[in-house]
Design a protein around this motif. Structure first.
Motif, PDB file in Angstrom:
ATOM      1  N   VAL A   1      -6.781 -13.057 -15.714  1.00 25.11           N
ATOM      2  CA  VAL A   1      -6.493 -14.325 -15.040  1.00 25.11           C
ATOM      3  C   VAL A   1      -4.986 -14.460 -14.853  1.00 25.11           C
ATOM      4  O   VAL A   1      -4.208 -14.261 -15.787  1.00 25.11           O
ATOM      5  CB  VAL A   1      -7.055 -15.518 -15.841  1.00 25.11           C
ATOM      6  N   THR A   2      -4.594 -14.813 -13.631  1.00 30.76           N
ATOM      7  CA  THR A   2      -3.176 -14.977 -13.316  1.00 30.76           C
ATOM      8  C   THR A   2      -2.846 -16.453 -13.098  1.00 30.76           C
ATOM      9  O   THR A   2      -3.743 -17.285 -12.943  1.00 30.76           O
ATOM     10  CB  THR A   2      -2.818 -14.210 -12.031  1.00 30.76           C
ATOM     11  N   ALA A   3      -1.574 -16.738 -13.057  1.00 27.80           N
ATOM     12  CA  ALA A   3      -1.137 -18.100 -12.742  1.00 27.80           C
ATOM     13  C   ALA A   3      -1.636 -18.500 -11.357  1.00 27.80           C
ATOM     14  O   ALA A   3      -2.031 -19.647 -11.126  1.00 27.80           O
ATOM     15  CB  ALA A   3       0.384 -18.208 -12.826  1.00 27.80           C
ATOM     16  N   ARG A   4      -1.649 -17.549 -10.417  1.00 24.12           N
ATOM     17  CA  ARG A   4      -2.166 -17.825  -9.063  1.00 24.12           C
ATOM     18  C   ARG A   4      -3.636 -18.243  -9.126  1.00 24.12           C
ATOM     19  O   ARG A   4      -4.056 -19.173  -8.446  1.00 24.12           O
ATOM     20  CB  ARG A   4      -2.016 -16.565  -8.195  1.00 24.12           C
ATOM     21  N   ASP A   5      -4.420 -17.543  -9.960  1.00 20.39           N
ATOM     22  CA  ASP A   5      -5.829 -17.921 -10.140  1.00 20.39           C
ATOM     23  C   ASP A   5      -5.948 -19.358 -10.645  1.00 20.39           C
ATOM     24  O   ASP A   5      -6.778 -20.130 -10.163  1.00 20.39           O
ATOM     25  CB  ASP A   5      -6.527 -16.988 -11.144  1.00 20.39           C
ATOM     26  N   LEU A   6      -5.126 -19.697 -11.612  1.00 23.68           N
ATOM     27  CA  LEU A   6      -5.193 -21.044 -12.176  1.00 23.68           C
ATOM     28  C   LEU A   6      -4.789 -22.101 -11.148  1.00 23.68           C
ATOM     29  O   LEU A   6      -5.399 -23.168 -11.068  1.00 23.68           O
ATOM     30  CB  LEU A   6      -4.329 -21.142 -13.439  1.00 23.68           C
ATOM     31  N   HIS A   7      -3.784 -21.794 -10.337  1.00 30.30           N
ATOM     32  CA  HIS A   7      -3.405 -22.723  -9.269  1.00 30.30           C
ATOM     33  C   HIS A   7      -4.526 -22.862  -8.239  1.00 30.30           C
ATOM     34  O   HIS A   7      -4.787 -23.957  -7.735  1.00 30.30           O
ATOM     35  CB  HIS A   7      -2.093 -22.299  -8.609  1.00 30.30           C
ATOM     36  N   ASP A   8      -5.203 -21.752  -7.936  1.00 22.53           N
ATOM     37  CA  ASP A   8      -6.351 -21.806  -7.018  1.00 22.53           C
ATOM     38  C   ASP A   8      -7.469 -22.664  -7.607  1.00 22.53           C
ATOM     39  O   ASP A   8      -8.124 -23.427  -6.888  1.00 22.53           O
ATOM     40  CB  ASP A   8      -6.880 -20.401  -6.718  1.00 22.53           C
ATOM     41  N   TRP A   9      -7.696 -22.537  -8.909  1.00 17.35           N
ATOM     42  CA  TRP A   9      -8.728 -23.328  -9.583  1.00 17.35           C
ATOM     43  C   TRP A   9      -8.379 -24.817  -9.521  1.00 17.35           C
ATOM     44  O   TRP A   9      -9.241 -25.653  -9.241  1.00 17.35           O
ATOM     45  CB  TRP A   9      -8.873 -22.849 -11.027  1.00 17.35           C
ATOM     46  N   ILE A  10      -7.120 -25.126  -9.732  1.00 20.85           N
ATOM     47  CA  ILE A  10      -6.678 -26.525  -9.644  1.00 20.85           C
ATOM     48  C   ILE A  10      -6.904 -27.044  -8.230  1.00 20.85           C
ATOM     49  O   ILE A  10      -7.417 -28.156  -8.035  1.00 20.85           O
ATOM     50  CB  ILE A  10      -5.202 -26.656 -10.079  1.00 20.85           C
TER      51      ILE A  10
ATOM     52  N   PHE B   1      -3.643 -11.593 -26.451  1.00 23.66           N
ATOM     53  CA  PHE B   1      -2.901 -11.330 -25.220  1.00 23.66           C
ATOM     54  C   PHE B   1      -1.434 -11.628 -25.449  1.00 23.66           C
ATOM     55  O   PHE B   1      -1.071 -12.436 -26.294  1.00 23.66           O
ATOM     56  CB  PHE B   1      -3.424 -12.191 -24.061  1.00 23.66           C
ATOM     57  N   THR B   2      -0.598 -10.969 -24.664  1.00 22.13           N
ATOM     58  CA  THR B   2       0.834 -11.213 -24.779  1.00 22.13           C
ATOM     59  C   THR B   2       1.340 -12.115 -23.664  1.00 22.13           C
ATOM     60  O   THR B   2       2.319 -12.828 -23.848  1.00 22.13           O
ATOM     61  CB  THR B   2       1.630  -9.896 -24.759  1.00 22.13           C
ATOM     62  N   LEU B   3       0.681 -12.088 -22.505  1.00 21.75           N
ATOM     63  CA  LEU B   3       1.114 -12.919 -21.382  1.00 21.75           C
ATOM     64  C   LEU B   3       0.254 -14.166 -21.300  1.00 21.75           C
ATOM     65  O   LEU B   3      -0.956 -14.109 -21.486  1.00 21.75           O
ATOM     66  CB  LEU B   3       1.019 -12.142 -20.065  1.00 21.75           C
ATOM     67  N   ASN B   4       0.899 -15.278 -21.014  1.00 17.07           N
ATOM     68  CA  ASN B   4       0.199 -16.549 -20.904  1.00 17.07           C
ATOM     69  C   ASN B   4       0.296 -17.030 -19.459  1.00 17.07           C
ATOM     70  O   ASN B   4       1.350 -17.508 -19.041  1.00 17.07           O
ATOM     71  CB  ASN B   4       0.813 -17.567 -21.864  1.00 17.07           C
ATOM     72  N   PRO B   5      -0.786 -16.938 -18.677  1.00 16.46           N
ATOM     73  CA  PRO B   5      -0.727 -17.339 -17.273  1.00 16.46           C
ATOM     74  C   PRO B   5      -0.579 -18.844 -17.070  1.00 16.46           C
ATOM     75  O   PRO B   5      -0.327 -19.289 -15.958  1.00 16.46           O
ATOM     76  CB  PRO B   5      -2.064 -16.836 -16.700  1.00 16.46           C
ATOM     77  N   THR B   6      -0.712 -19.614 -18.140  1.00 14.61           N
ATOM     78  CA  THR B   6      -0.575 -21.063 -17.990  1.00 14.61           C
ATOM     79  C   THR B   6       0.874 -21.520 -18.067  1.00 14.61           C
ATOM     80  O   THR B   6       1.163 -22.675 -17.774  1.00 14.61           O
ATOM     81  CB  THR B   6      -1.393 -21.839 -19.054  1.00 14.61           C
TER      82      THR B   6
END
Length: 106
Positions: A47-56, A90-95
């Motif tokens: 999951v990427t930050a872009r995915d989360l923005h799309d979900w929003i 995980f090491t990266l936090n897409p949020t």
């Protein structure tokens, strides 16, 4: 999805039962949306930050949720990924780049 460890982590943090249930529900809602959008099984590592923005955006325009509901879901996601990174999953936090917005800007 790490649901059981997430639930235990929330309990250790002293979250109330209603909060705990809502956070778990939001993770499952995101997982279903992601699987529908990508056609792949939910994997928090993908999951990427872009995915989360799309979900929003989906919650705003398709589901037409209230800004306060969207903000609560964003907060739940931020908590979920905090757990994943603190637990070493995980090491990266897409949020990180995802911000809770004032109701007037949604």
């Amino acid at each position: 999805m790490y649901i059981q460890p997430f639930q235990a982590w929330l309990q250790e943090k002293g979250k109330g039962e209603l909060t705990l249930q809502e956070y778990l529900r939001v993770v499952k809602i995101l997982a279903r949306w992601w699987e529908t959008s990508t056609g792949k099984p939910f994997d928090p590592d993908q999951v990427t930050a872009r995915d989360l923005h799309d979900w929003i955006g989906h919650m705003q325009t398709v589901v037409r949720l209230a800004p306060s509901t969207i903000n609560k879901r964003i907060a739940a996601m931020k908590t979920y990924w905090s757990f994943l990174t603190q637990a070493g999953h995980f090491t990266l936090n897409p949020t990180d780049p995802v911000r809770i917005r004032r109701a007037s800007s949604l």
